[in-house]
Design a protein around this motif. Sequence first.
Motif, PDB file in Angstrom:
ATOM      1  N   LEU A  87       0.821  -1.208   0.000  1.00  0.00           N
ATOM      2  CA  LEU A  87       0.000   0.000   0.000  1.00  0.00           C
ATOM      3  C   LEU A  87       0.858   1.263   0.000  1.00  0.00           C
ATOM      4  O   LEU A  87       0.547   2.227  -0.707  1.00  0.00           O
ATOM      5  N   ILE A  88       1.941   1.254   0.757  1.00  0.00           N
ATOM      6  CA  ILE A  88       2.855   2.409   0.761  1.00  0.00           C
ATOM      7  C   ILE A  88       3.456   2.605  -0.633  1.00  0.00           C
ATOM      8  O   ILE A  88       3.646   3.741  -1.084  1.00  0.00           O
ATOM      9  N   ALA A  89       3.727   1.502  -1.334  1.00  0.00           N
ATOM     10  CA  ALA A  89       4.326   1.585  -2.667  1.00  0.00           C
ATOM     11  C   ALA A  89       3.398   2.254  -3.676  1.00  0.00           C
ATOM     12  O   ALA A  89       3.852   2.698  -4.731  1.00  0.00           O
ATOM     13  N   SER A  90       2.126   2.365  -3.365  1.00  0.00           N
ATOM     14  CA  SER A  90       1.200   3.007  -4.299  1.00  0.00           C
ATOM     15  C   SER A  90       1.320   4.525  -4.277  1.00  0.00           C
ATOM     16  O   SER A  90       0.759   5.190  -5.151  1.00  0.00           O
ATOM     17  N   ILE A  91       2.065   5.073  -3.341  1.00  0.00           N
ATOM     18  CA  ILE A  91       2.136   6.533  -3.195  1.00  0.00           C
ATOM     19  C   ILE A  91       3.273   7.155  -4.013  1.00  0.00           C
ATOM     20  O   ILE A  91       3.004   8.034  -4.833  1.00  0.00           O
ATOM     21  N   PRO A  92       4.534   6.754  -3.857  1.00  0.00           N
ATOM     22  CA  PRO A  92       5.584   7.373  -4.691  1.00  0.00           C
ATOM     23  C   PRO A  92       5.483   6.916  -6.146  1.00  0.00           C
ATOM     24  O   PRO A  92       5.090   5.784  -6.418  1.00  0.00           O
ATOM     25  N   PRO A  93       5.848   7.784  -7.072  1.00  0.00           N
ATOM     26  CA  PRO A  93       5.781   7.410  -8.488  1.00  0.00           C
ATOM     27  C   PRO A  93       6.589   6.151  -8.807  1.00  0.00           C
ATOM     28  O   PRO A  93       7.749   6.034  -8.432  1.00  0.00           O
ATOM     29  N   ALA A  94       5.937   5.216  -9.462  1.00  0.00           N
ATOM     30  CA  ALA A  94       6.531   3.974  -9.973  1.00  0.00           C
ATOM     31  C   ALA A  94       7.034   3.024  -8.893  1.00  0.00           C
ATOM     32  O   ALA A  94       7.674   2.025  -9.208  1.00  0.00           O
ATOM     33  N   ALA A  95       6.726   3.264  -7.639  1.00  0.00           N
ATOM     34  CA  ALA A  95       7.184   2.371  -6.565  1.00  0.00           C
ATOM     35  C   ALA A  95       6.455   1.031  -6.575  1.00  0.00           C
ATOM     36  O   ALA A  95       6.945   0.057  -6.001  1.00  0.00           O
ATOM     37  N   THR A  96       5.321   0.959  -7.250  1.00  0.00           N
ATOM     38  CA  THR A  96       4.613  -0.325  -7.316  1.00  0.00           C
ATOM     39  C   THR A  96       5.435  -1.361  -8.074  1.00  0.00           C
ATOM     40  O   THR A  96       5.397  -2.544  -7.742  1.00  0.00           O
ATOM     41  N   VAL A  97       6.186  -0.914  -9.073  1.00  0.00           N
ATOM     42  CA  VAL A  97       7.057  -1.838  -9.809  1.00  0.00           C
ATOM     43  C   VAL A  97       8.189  -2.304  -8.901  1.00  0.00           C
ATOM     44  O   VAL A  97       8.529  -3.491  -8.866  1.00  0.00           O
ATOM     45  N   TRP A  98       8.771  -1.390  -8.144  1.00  0.00           N
ATOM     46  CA  TRP A  98       9.822  -1.757  -7.191  1.00  0.00           C
ATOM     47  C   TRP A  98       9.286  -2.787  -6.199  1.00  0.00           C
ATOM     48  O   TRP A  98       9.940  -3.794  -5.935  1.00  0.00           O
ATOM     49  N   PHE A  99       8.081  -2.547  -5.658  1.00  0.00           N
ATOM     50  CA  PHE A  99       7.511  -3.485  -4.691  1.00  0.00           C
ATOM     51  C   PHE A  99       7.275  -4.848  -5.333  1.00  0.00           C
ATOM     52  O   PHE A  99       7.584  -5.876  -4.733  1.00  0.00           O
ATOM     53  N   GLU A 100       6.722  -4.861  -6.530  1.00  0.00           N
ATOM     54  CA  GLU A 100       6.446  -6.128  -7.204  1.00  0.00           C
ATOM     55  C   GLU A 100       7.733  -6.920  -7.440  1.00  0.00           C
ATOM     56  O   GLU A 100       7.772  -8.126  -7.218  1.00  0.00           O
ATOM     57  N   ARG A 101       8.780  -6.244  -7.856  1.00  0.00           N
ATOM     58  CA  ARG A 101      10.070  -6.915  -8.081  1.00  0.00           C
ATOM     59  C   ARG A 101      10.638  -7.453  -6.766  1.00  0.00           C
ATOM     60  O   ARG A 101      11.175  -8.555  -6.705  1.00  0.00           O
ATOM     61  N   TRP A 102      10.551  -6.655  -5.704  1.00  0.00           N
ATOM     62  CA  TRP A 102      11.022  -7.083  -4.389  1.00  0.00           C
ATOM     63  C   TRP A 102      10.218  -8.295  -3.909  1.00  0.00           C
ATOM     64  O   TRP A 102      10.786  -9.270  -3.417  1.00  0.00           O
ATOM     65  N   ALA A 103       8.894  -8.217  -4.069  1.00  0.00           N
ATOM     66  CA  ALA A 103       8.037  -9.324  -3.630  1.00  0.00           C
ATOM     67  C   ALA A 103       8.367 -10.602  -4.406  1.00  0.00           C
ATOM     68  O   ALA A 103       8.411 -11.693  -3.819  1.00  0.00           O
ATOM     69  N   ALA A 104       8.608 -10.488  -5.685  1.00  0.00           N
ATOM     70  CA  ALA A 104       8.967 -11.668  -6.492  1.00  0.00           C
ATOM     71  C   ALA A 104      10.314 -12.222  -6.062  1.00  0.00           C
ATOM     72  O   ALA A 104      10.483 -13.439  -5.931  1.00  0.00           O
ATOM     73  N   ARG A 105      11.274 -11.342  -5.829  1.00  0.00           N
ATOM     74  CA  ARG A 105      12.622 -11.768  -5.448  1.00  0.00           C
ATOM     75  C   ARG A 105      12.646 -12.456  -4.082  1.00  0.00           C
ATOM     76  O   ARG A 105      13.446 -13.358  -3.855  1.00  0.00           O
ATOM     77  N   THR A 106      11.752 -12.042  -3.192  1.00  0.00           N
ATOM     78  CA  THR A 106      11.741 -12.602  -1.832  1.00  0.00           C
ATOM     79  C   THR A 106      10.697 -13.711  -1.657  1.00  0.00           C
ATOM     80  O   THR A 106      10.428 -14.126  -0.536  1.00  0.00           O
ATOM     81  N   GLY A 107      10.122 -14.187  -2.767  1.00  0.00           N
ATOM     82  CA  GLY A 107       9.185 -15.306  -2.694  1.00  0.00           C
ATOM     83  C   GLY A 107       7.774 -14.946  -2.271  1.00  0.00           C
ATOM     84  O   GLY A 107       6.974 -15.831  -1.983  1.00  0.00           O
ATOM     85  N   ARG A 108       7.442 -13.685  -2.247  1.00  0.00           N
ATOM     86  CA  ARG A 108       6.112 -13.258  -1.810  1.00  0.00           C
ATOM     87  C   ARG A 108       5.085 -13.245  -2.938  1.00  0.00           C
ATOM     88  O   ARG A 108       3.943 -12.852  -2.716  1.00  0.00           O
ATOM     89  N   MET A 109       5.479 -13.670  -4.115  1.00  0.00           N
ATOM     90  CA  MET A 109       4.545 -13.732  -5.241  1.00  0.00           C
ATOM     91  C   MET A 109       4.167 -15.183  -5.562  1.00  0.00           C
ATOM     92  O   MET A 109       3.532 -15.443  -6.575  1.00  0.00           O
ATOM     93  N   GLU A 110       4.570 -16.096  -4.715  1.00  0.00           N
ATOM     94  CA  GLU A 110       4.240 -17.503  -4.900  1.00  0.00           C
ATOM     95  C   GLU A 110       2.949 -17.821  -4.159  1.00  0.00           C
ATOM     96  O   GLU A 110       2.797 -17.443  -3.006  1.00  0.00           O
ATOM     97  N   PRO A 111       2.007 -18.524  -4.792  1.00  0.00           N
ATOM     98  CA  PRO A 111       0.751 -18.860  -4.116  1.00  0.00           C
ATOM     99  C   PRO A 111       0.997 -19.794  -2.922  1.00  0.00           C
ATOM    100  O   PRO A 111       1.874 -20.640  -2.954  1.00  0.00           O
ATOM    101  N   VAL A 112       0.203 -19.580  -1.910  1.00  0.00           N
ATOM    102  CA  VAL A 112       0.287 -20.399  -0.700  1.00  0.00           C
ATOM    103  C   VAL A 112      -0.633 -21.594  -0.890  1.00  0.00           C
ATOM    104  O   VAL A 112      -1.789 -21.457  -1.292  1.00  0.00           O
ATOM    105  N   THR A 113      -0.128 -22.787  -0.626  1.00  0.00           N
ATOM    106  CA  THR A 113      -0.952 -23.984  -0.695  1.00  0.00           C
ATOM    107  C   THR A 113      -1.399 -24.365   0.701  1.00  0.00           C
ATOM    108  O   THR A 113      -0.617 -24.335   1.654  1.00  0.00           O
ATOM    109  N   VAL A 114      -2.649 -24.769   0.806  1.00  0.00           N
ATOM    110  CA  VAL A 114      -3.199 -25.114   2.115  1.00  0.00           C
ATOM    111  C   VAL A 114      -3.236 -26.596   2.306  1.00  0.00           C
ATOM    112  O   VAL A 114      -3.397 -27.380   1.468  1.00  0.00           O
TER     113      VAL A 114
END
Length: 103
Positions: free
Chosen positions: A76-103
Amino acid sequence: MLSTPAGRFRLIAIAEACSWVGLLIGMLFEHVLEVTDLGVKIFGPVHGGLFVIYVLVAFLVRKPLGWDNRTLVWALIASIPPAATVWFERWAARTGRMEPVTV
């Protein structure tokens, strides 16, 4: 790309960042160069809509991607500075936060 929560989030993160850049260029033409306000008239509403969609999608993908409160807040914070959403998405992918959770 739209078939997974990560793909949907990635698409809207990139679109939101592009609309930010378009709005900034529009503001440059309107306020600095004093040429035209057309860019702001076009990209203002586009960016506003994509911003709202980005926030909604961040909440919607939180559970399928297993994000904790801290990750959601950073998204949500990344939605405020210009283009920070791309930075967040790349960080999330690099740290495994874009992988679906299996139950």
